[in-house]
Enzyme design. Structure first.
Site, PDB file in Angstrom:
ATOM      1  N   ALA A  14       0.801  -1.155   0.002  1.00  0.00           N
ATOM      2  CA  ALA A  14      -0.034   0.076  -0.072  1.00  0.00           C
ATOM      3  C   ALA A  14       0.735   1.315   0.030  1.00  0.00           C
ATOM      4  O   ALA A  14       0.229   2.386  -0.048  1.00  0.00           O
ATOM      5  CB  ALA A  14      -1.074   0.008   1.256  1.00  0.00           C
ATOM      6  N   TYR A 154       8.381 -12.714 -13.665  1.00  0.00           N
ATOM      7  CA  TYR A 154       7.249 -12.140 -13.096  1.00  0.00           C
ATOM      8  C   TYR A 154       5.937 -12.985 -13.783  1.00  0.00           C
ATOM      9  O   TYR A 154       5.316 -13.284 -13.058  1.00  0.00           O
ATOM     10  CB  TYR A 154       7.268 -10.653 -13.736  1.00  0.00           C
TER      11      TYR A 154
END
Length: 332
Positions: A14, A154
């Site tokens: 966050a 990824y």
């Protein structure tokens, strides 16, 4: 699920990008928000900003790859706000390199964050939900549905995330659990992921084109927090890429390398460091180099099918009425 203003939402990752945009947006709409990342200084500043705007938020420090630290972060948030209604697995890292040039320690660390971070988040969230209804939202990527050069590690981690989330959903449904499991798959998003990545290319790492604005993903997260959906792809261009890779795999493999020049800019100085093994330079929502599309009609249609259907029917009805009017006015 309760309205957003009655929810407590925990968001990992966050302190920048999608997670930061979602946290600020959720707080602005009345939700109590628990921000989690490894960067204490950035989180403290972000929470002060949210509270200055009248929102309710707190933060906790955790590495999602460490389940114990993530559990402590969740408990700190519960101590502040009483419960968690929606848990958002959002933390993620990236490596820009061919698979042959990807160091083993970086490859393993990426999986610790991107895959085991989701596994740990799911375990901690389910324990805190208990027998209550809850909402487990995981932010993956369109790379969960297709492979890619240069960002192969990824993509592999996101494939694993999708398999885990889909299997978990099956098991929870079979057990009669009231927990909703949602998977969000963004297209390329103009966040700071390029400057945070472990970059083994020449020049600055760039977002896979065409990029979208992180606000679209944040909106999808909050929409699913109130009205859970099985999965949502953010960005019509990304969905088209996935469909192309699925239906024309041989051609896709031949054409995919054409994207490589767009994944790095040799004219730009490469950012130093990365957030792979520790906190990066956080506190930014968007890429300093690229701007993303702020509108995705495809995503809006997926998130609001009834409204989209009503608008489509209205358009058809209007077109039919206009055609009838023209016919009646025409001579003979």
């Amino acid at each position: 699920m309760p309205p957003l203003g009655d929810q407590t939402i925990l968001i990992t990752g966050a302190s920048s990008g999608i997670g930061l945009v979602a946290a600020r947006l959720a707080a602005s709409r009345g939700a109590k928000v628990i921000l989690v990342s490894r960067n204490e200084a950035a989180l403290a500043d972000i929470v002060r900003g949210i509270e200055a705007q009248g929102g309710q938020a707190c933060f906790a420090i955790a590495d999602v790859g460490d389940r114990d630290s993530l559990a402590r972060a969740a408990d700190a948030g519960i101590a502040r706000f009483g419960r968690i209604d929606t848990w958002v697995n959002n933390a993620g890292v990236a490596i820009y390199a061919t698979l042959a040039d990807t160091p083993d320690d970086e490859h393993q660390r990426l999986f610790r964050t991107n895959y085991f971070g989701v596994v740990n988040g799911a375990h901690v969230a389910l324990e805190r939900f208990g027998d209550r209804a809850g909402n487990l939202i995981t932010v993956a990527s369109i790379a969960a549905d297709m492979s890619t050069p240069i960002m192969g590690a990824y993509a592999a981690s996101k494939h694993a995330v999708r398999a885990f989330v889909d299997s978990l959903r099956i098991e929870l449904k079979a057990a009669g659990s009231p927990v909703a499991v949602c998977l969000i798959k963004p297209s390329g998003i103009a966040t700071p992921i390029g400057i945070h990545a472990a970059n083994h290319l020449d020049g600055e790492a760039m977002i896979p084109p065409p990029p979208y604005d992180p606000g679209l993903v944040a909106e999808a997260i909050l929409r699913c927090a109130e009205r859970p959906r099985r999965e949502v792809t953010v960005g019509g261009a990304g969905r088209a890429q996935v469909l192309f890779s699925e239906h024309f795999p041989a051609l896709f493999e031949r054409l995919a390398p054409l994207i490589i020049p767009f994944l790095h800019d040799r004219a730009m100085v490469k950012s130093k460091g990365s957030n792979l093994f520790g906190p990066g330079t956080d506190g930014e929502e968007r890429s300093p180099h690229e701007r993303g599309f702020t509108l995705s009609p495809y995503t809006q249609a997926v998130l609001r099918p009834r409204l989209t259907g009503a608008l489509l029917l209205s358009s058809v009805a209007a077109a039919g009425a206009y055609a009838l009017w023209r016919r009646r006015r025409s001579p003979g």
